[in-house]
Write an enzyme that holds these catalytic residues in place. Structure first.
Site, mmCIF file in Angstrom:
data_model
loop_
_atom_site.group_PDB
_atom_site.id
_atom_site.type_symbol
_atom_site.label_atom_id
_atom_site.label_comp_id
_atom_site.label_asym_id
_atom_site.label_seq_id
_atom_site.Cartn_x
_atom_site.Cartn_y
_atom_site.Cartn_z
ATOM 1 N N PRO A 63 129.735 44.457 58.646
ATOM 2 C CA PRO A 63 129.837 45.769 59.291
ATOM 3 C C PRO A 63 128.610 46.618 58.946
ATOM 4 O O PRO A 63 128.184 46.652 57.784
ATOM 5 C CB PRO A 63 131.115 46.380 58.697
ATOM 6 N N HIS A 64 128.045 47.252 59.949
ATOM 7 C CA HIS A 64 126.817 48.008 59.697
ATOM 8 C C HIS A 64 126.667 49.144 60.686
ATOM 9 O O HIS A 64 127.190 49.070 61.800
ATOM 10 C CB HIS A 64 125.597 47.078 59.811
ATOM 11 N N THR A 65 125.973 50.162 60.281
ATOM 12 C CA THR A 65 125.651 51.250 61.194
ATOM 13 C C THR A 65 124.521 52.080 60.600
ATOM 14 O O THR A 65 124.099 51.864 59.463
ATOM 15 C CB THR A 65 126.870 52.143 61.495
#
Ligand SMILES: [Zn+2]
Lengths: 151, 121
Positions: A63-65
């Site tokens: 998960p990344h942002t």
């Protein structure tokens, strides 16, 4: 980058979360963001998942942002022994999480470099699932570091 | 937090993510099993653009236009203020502004470069 960002206090060896939202929250919680910042980042992570799961398959999710509310690249590693349904590409539950957050602008593209390094580590650890066997954050961290250093 | 500031922060994130999708490095990293095709990526980019449109629609038009102009000029529309310093132009904010206990409750811009600011601390 991976080696610099990996910290013992940001490695969770036994995630309690049972679903996607809970696990994002649990991973985020170790960053000690202000509640307002945590809320923004969580929303953004959920949006990113909504456009396509970051469960990349073989038990791994990244998960990344990007968000203005973090002032540097942040990495959290978490292991779920039971596995979590993360709507992965291959439909399999996720056991190993790499949460990566960075400001929208980061000098030297550190975010993309780190993402590449995480992918390399992930490719190497998926076959044995050895990462499930560690008793302490330190052991897991040292294992990941060893994998990372292997050419 | 000011609701418009919150939307601008979301927009900035979405714009950064759209740029990421254009990079091959990014696509390779999130495709470790090589199971996602170009078609999958282009669908994801379309969804990202839809999300962006949603945010844009909810913003006052003048603010969105200003954000766009800032992005053309500085490649960003919102910048954090870290330890009283604008991360876009490195100007130090007046101490009276820095020491206020309540921040981010209204939409503010940097008096020097004009960027929308988010106070990190
Ligand atoms: Zn400025």
């Amino acid at each position: 980058m991976f080696a610099q960002l990996l910290r013992e206090d940001r490695v969770i060896i036994d995630l309690k979360a049972k679903d996607k939202e809970e696990v994002l929250q649990e991973l985020l919680s170790v960053l000690n963001l202000k509640p307002e910042q945590e809320k923004i980042v969580l929303e953004q992570l959920k949006k990113r998942e909504a456009i396509g799961s970051t469960g990349v398959g073989r038990g791994v999710a990244i998960p990344h942002t990007r968000s203005v509310v973090v002032d540097d690249v942040q990495l959290v590693v978490g292991v779920s022994k039971g596995g979590i349904d993360f709507q992965s590409l291959d439909g399999k539950p996720v056991h190993l999480f790499f949460l990566l957050i960075a400001p929208p602008q980061d000098l030297g593209a550190r975010y993309l470099i780190t993402l590449g390094e995480i992918a390399n580590v992930a490719r190497k650890v998926v076959s044995t699932k050895e990462y499930l066997n560690f008793e302490t954050s330190k052991e897991l961290m040292e294992y990941l570091m060893k994998i990372y250093r292997e050419a | 937090m000011d609701p418009i500031l919150e939307m601008l922060i979301a927009l900035e994130s979405l714009d950064a993510e759209l740029e990421d999708f254009e990079s091959e490095e990014y696509r390779n990293s999130i495709n470790i099993t090589q199971s996602a095709s170009d078609e999958v990526f282009s669908q994801q980019i379309d969804k990202l653009k839809e999300l962006r449109e949603e945010v844009v629609r909810s913003l006052p038009i003048a603010i969105y236009k200003r954000y766009q102009r800032l992005r053309e000029k500085y490649k960003r529309g919102v910048a954090p203020v870290v330890n009283g310093i604008c991360a876009n132009c490195f100007m130090e904010f007046p101490s009276a502004l820095v020491s206020r206990p309540v921040k981010n409750k209204s939409l503010e811009t940097c008096p020097n470069c004009g960027i929308y600011v988010y106070w990190t601390k």
